[in-house]
Design a protein around this motif. Structure first.
Motif, PDB file in Angstrom:
ATOM      1  N   ASN A  25       0.857  -1.230   0.082  1.00 50.22           N
ATOM      2  CA  ASN A  25       0.033  -0.042  -0.092  1.00 50.22           C
ATOM      3  C   ASN A  25       0.994   1.326  -0.084  1.00 50.22           C
ATOM      4  O   ASN A  25       0.429   2.267   0.427  1.00 50.22           O
ATOM      5  CB  ASN A  25      -1.027   0.115   0.968  1.00 50.22           C
ATOM      6  CG  ASN A  25      -1.901  -0.868   1.100  1.00 50.22           C
ATOM      7  OD1 ASN A  25      -2.960  -1.004   0.419  1.00 50.22           O
ATOM      8  ND2 ASN A  25      -1.810  -2.277   1.893  1.00 50.22           N
ATOM      9  N   ARG A  26       2.083   1.161  -0.394  1.00 45.18           N
ATOM     10  CA  ARG A  26       3.149   2.289  -0.312  1.00 45.18           C
ATOM     11  C   ARG A  26       2.434   3.462  -1.052  1.00 45.18           C
ATOM     12  O   ARG A  26       2.624   4.700  -0.495  1.00 45.18           O
ATOM     13  CB  ARG A  26       4.400   1.869  -0.839  1.00 45.18           C
ATOM     14  CG  ARG A  26       5.520   2.911  -0.999  1.00 45.18           C
ATOM     15  CD  ARG A  26       6.678   2.486  -1.592  1.00 45.18           C
ATOM     16  NE  ARG A  26       7.618   1.645  -0.543  1.00 45.18           N
ATOM     17  CZ  ARG A  26       7.687   0.321  -0.795  1.00 45.18           C
ATOM     18  NH1 ARG A  26       7.231  -0.161  -1.700  1.00 45.18           N
ATOM     19  NH2 ARG A  26       8.460  -0.227   0.288  1.00 45.18           N
ATOM     20  N   ASP A  27       2.094   3.499  -2.160  1.00 47.12           N
ATOM     21  CA  ASP A  27       1.513   4.493  -3.030  1.00 47.12           C
ATOM     22  C   ASP A  27       0.442   5.244  -2.592  1.00 47.12           C
ATOM     23  O   ASP A  27       0.449   6.422  -2.380  1.00 47.12           O
ATOM     24  CB  ASP A  27       1.391   4.273  -4.624  1.00 47.12           C
ATOM     25  CG  ASP A  27       2.226   3.729  -5.183  1.00 47.12           C
ATOM     26  OD1 ASP A  27       3.695   4.007  -4.810  1.00 47.12           O
ATOM     27  OD2 ASP A  27       2.396   3.059  -6.271  1.00 47.12           O
ATOM     28  N   ILE A  28      -0.664   4.415  -2.007  1.00 47.32           N
ATOM     29  CA  ILE A  28      -1.643   4.957  -1.400  1.00 47.32           C
ATOM     30  C   ILE A  28      -1.228   5.828   0.003  1.00 47.32           C
ATOM     31  O   ILE A  28      -1.753   7.046   0.090  1.00 47.32           O
ATOM     32  CB  ILE A  28      -2.728   3.826  -0.860  1.00 47.32           C
ATOM     33  CG1 ILE A  28      -3.259   3.284  -2.378  1.00 47.32           C
ATOM     34  CG2 ILE A  28      -3.724   4.520  -0.243  1.00 47.32           C
ATOM     35  CD1 ILE A  28      -4.253   2.209  -2.100  1.00 47.32           C
ATOM     36  N   TYR A  36       6.310   5.085   3.320  1.00 45.92           N
ATOM     37  CA  TYR A  36       7.039   3.725   3.736  1.00 45.92           C
ATOM     38  C   TYR A  36       8.080   3.624   2.723  1.00 45.92           C
ATOM     39  O   TYR A  36       7.933   3.235   1.498  1.00 45.92           O
ATOM     40  CB  TYR A  36       6.007   2.726   3.706  1.00 45.92           C
ATOM     41  CG  TYR A  36       6.830   1.243   4.186  1.00 45.92           C
ATOM     42  CD1 TYR A  36       7.203   1.100   5.552  1.00 45.92           C
ATOM     43  CD2 TYR A  36       6.954   0.226   3.301  1.00 45.92           C
ATOM     44  CE1 TYR A  36       7.924  -0.021   5.917  1.00 45.92           C
ATOM     45  CE2 TYR A  36       7.627  -1.113   3.842  1.00 45.92           C
ATOM     46  CZ  TYR A  36       7.881  -1.108   4.893  1.00 45.92           C
ATOM     47  OH  TYR A  36       8.755  -2.152   5.415  1.00 45.92           O
ATOM     48  N   PRO A  37       9.506   4.043   3.285  1.00 44.08           N
ATOM     49  CA  PRO A  37      10.596   3.969   2.159  1.00 44.08           C
ATOM     50  C   PRO A  37      10.659   2.539   1.326  1.00 44.08           C
ATOM     51  O   PRO A  37      10.511   1.562   2.278  1.00 44.08           O
ATOM     52  CB  PRO A  37      11.475   4.410   2.864  1.00 44.08           C
ATOM     53  CG  PRO A  37      11.096   5.383   4.134  1.00 44.08           C
ATOM     54  CD  PRO A  37       9.794   4.665   4.554  1.00 44.08           C
ATOM     55  N   LYS A  38      10.896   2.938  -0.092  1.00 50.30           N
ATOM     56  CA  LYS A  38      11.370   1.467  -0.669  1.00 50.30           C
ATOM     57  C   LYS A  38      12.819   1.655  -0.620  1.00 50.30           C
ATOM     58  O   LYS A  38      13.432   2.722  -1.183  1.00 50.30           O
ATOM     59  CB  LYS A  38      10.687   1.520  -2.119  1.00 50.30           C
ATOM     60  CG  LYS A  38      11.098   0.478  -3.010  1.00 50.30           C
ATOM     61  CD  LYS A  38      10.682   0.491  -4.221  1.00 50.30           C
ATOM     62  CE  LYS A  38      10.806  -0.907  -5.014  1.00 50.30           C
ATOM     63  NZ  LYS A  38      10.348  -0.974  -6.217  1.00 50.30           N
ATOM     64  N   LEU A  96       6.933   9.743   7.816  1.00 46.61           N
ATOM     65  CA  LEU A  96       7.778   8.684   7.639  1.00 46.61           C
ATOM     66  C   LEU A  96       7.460   7.531   8.542  1.00 46.61           C
ATOM     67  O   LEU A  96       7.202   7.700   9.665  1.00 46.61           O
ATOM     68  CB  LEU A  96       9.340   8.776   7.485  1.00 46.61           C
ATOM     69  CG  LEU A  96       9.925   9.940   6.559  1.00 46.61           C
ATOM     70  CD1 LEU A  96      11.278  10.304   7.108  1.00 46.61           C
ATOM     71  CD2 LEU A  96       9.798   9.205   4.954  1.00 46.61           C
ATOM     72  N   ILE A  97       7.523   6.154   7.977  1.00 49.98           N
ATOM     73  CA  ILE A  97       7.553   4.851   8.880  1.00 49.98           C
ATOM     74  C   ILE A  97       8.484   4.011   8.426  1.00 49.98           C
ATOM     75  O   ILE A  97       8.476   3.649   7.181  1.00 49.98           O
ATOM     76  CB  ILE A  97       5.862   4.464   8.769  1.00 49.98           C
ATOM     77  CG1 ILE A  97       6.010   3.336   9.793  1.00 49.98           C
ATOM     78  CG2 ILE A  97       5.329   4.187   7.368  1.00 49.98           C
ATOM     79  CD1 ILE A  97       4.571   2.812  10.027  1.00 49.98           C
TER      80      ILE A  97
END
Length: 406
Positions: A25-28, A36-38, A96-97
């Motif tokens: 769900n990173r983009d949302i 949520y860093p990639k 950020l998480i």
């Protein structure tokens, strides 16, 4: 004031699933102001959680870090790469998480470096941990260790040390009760987002493979035994006294015996440590923590005929160490009938004969101090099943004779 949420586990509290959920769900989430860093390694492969990145970036000498060495991410080039990845990821106006259940294992100095690194963002740093009942955590950790091809060794796993270290480094550490979340059948990842005030609507579940499946009592104990007798080889090809990775994978799916629990004797060895852990957590965390009476067994779970038949049916897919390891487990501990022992022995001899006909290399098991010591420790942990040094040597020599090529 923007925030950095550090989801730091603790281990065995649904961290793998939570990381898969956040990644999917990173983009949302980012469109809603929560990144949520990639993070990718030098080969471009994404690391689902962030433990590896923080380990590689902040361990003083990554070459000495065992986990990084196993992953092949322990060079100075990896260190520089992950520092760069983390630096890019924190360049974000919103919250950020990060999620990494291994981060609390960093040294005190390394954690201070993490804190100073994140403070550059001028965001408020909020560490969050989920705490599980100490006994349940220990049992779950033992299972995970066995799944990673290690012997079944009963020792207390502590979260108290991690909590104290994090508190000294970051000040207040928010704590959620994993047991309370699971008792209410709530989703761990959604509860974490709810706690930090993030919207939970419109988010998708990751695939079921994102959860660590539990092993049964029988599966845990037979795999733990084989991991002791045949240690995993660090090389591509297993040698005489070792085996390759995952060649006993089929044994994970043994369902008999119910869930894995410590025996009364095994629990007695760590009971005082568990009690001290519960006392600290209750005093420190109050209503957010509730210890539970330990669920133990008098002896290991019994084996049914169906369980034994599953082992026999698995012989066609197990590697030779798995086959002889299964036989040696039962002949060692005698927790099935002598009739089944003879059936298992016959199946092992048939596989050995087939191997000789086809020219298959069948390793001989040579008794050595390391193996004997490992088997002795395993035997000592269950007083009712203690074996003397002489019995251990005789057993290994008997197995060696069974596998000898004619």
């Amino acid at each position: 004031m923007p925030k950095i949420f550090l989801h730091l586990g603790f281990p065995k509290t649904g961290s793998t699933y939570t990381q898969a959920f956040l990644s999917k769900n990173r983009d949302i989430l980012e469109s809603r102001g929560l990144r949520y860093p990639k993070i990718v390694d030098r080969r471009g492969k994404e690391t689902l959680g962030h433990s590896t990145a923080f380990f590689a970036a902040f361990t003083e000498d990554p070459a000495t870090h065992a986990a990084l060495a196993r992953q092949g991410r322990n060079s100075l080039e990896d260190k520089e790469h992950f520092i760069d990845q983390l630096s890019q990821s924190i360049d974000f106006d919103g919250d950020l998480i990060f999620s990494g259940e291994g981060i609390p294992s960093l040294s005190k100095d390394a954690l201070k470096d993490v804190k100073e690194f994140l403070r550059r963002t001028k965001k408020r740093i909020i560490p969050i941990c989920l705490v599980r009942d100490p006994y349940e955590y220990t049992v779950s950790h033992i299972q995970q260790s066995v799944k990673r091809e290690r012997p079944l060794l009963v020792s207390r796993r502590s979260v108290v040390g991690h909590h104290k270290k994090l508190s000294r480094t970051f000040g207040e550490v928010r704590v959620l009760s994993y047991n309370a979340i699971r008792q209410q059948e709530n989703d761990v990842a959604l509860e974490l987002l709810k706690h930090i005030g993030a919207s939970q609507s419109g988010l998708s579940q990751p695939n079921s493979g994102s959860r660590n499946e539990s092993l049964s009592d029988n599966a845990t104990r037979i795999m733990g035994h084989i991991n002791t007798v045949f240690p995993k080889s660090p090389e591509t090809t297993a040698g005489a006294n070792v085996r390759s990775v995952n060649d006993i994978r089929e044994l994970r799916y043994i369902k008999g015996g119910g869930k894995f629990l410590l025996t009364n004797g095994e629990y007695d060895a760590i009971a005082d440590d568990i009690s001290a852990e519960v006392e600290y957590l209750t005093a420190t965390l109050g209503e957010s923590f509730e210890g539970k009476p330990p669920d133990t067994r008098a002896v290991p779970a019994p084996w049914s005929d169906e369980d034994i038949q599953y082992i026999l049916d698995s012989f066609s897919t197990l590697g030779w160490p798995g086959v002889i390891g299964a036989y040696s487990y039962f002949s060692f501990y005698r927790n099935i009938s002598d009739t089944w022992i003879e059936v298992l022995r016959g199946e092992v001899e048939k596989k050995a004969a087939k191997g000789r006909r086809t020219g298959q290399e069948i390793p001989a098991i040579q008794p050595n101090e390391k193996m004997i010591d490992g088997l002795r420790k395993g035997a000592e942990q269950t007083a009712s099943r203690f074996l003397s040094d002489r019995e251990i040597v005789e057993h290994i020599q008997g197995v060696n004779a069974l596998t000898a090529r004619s």
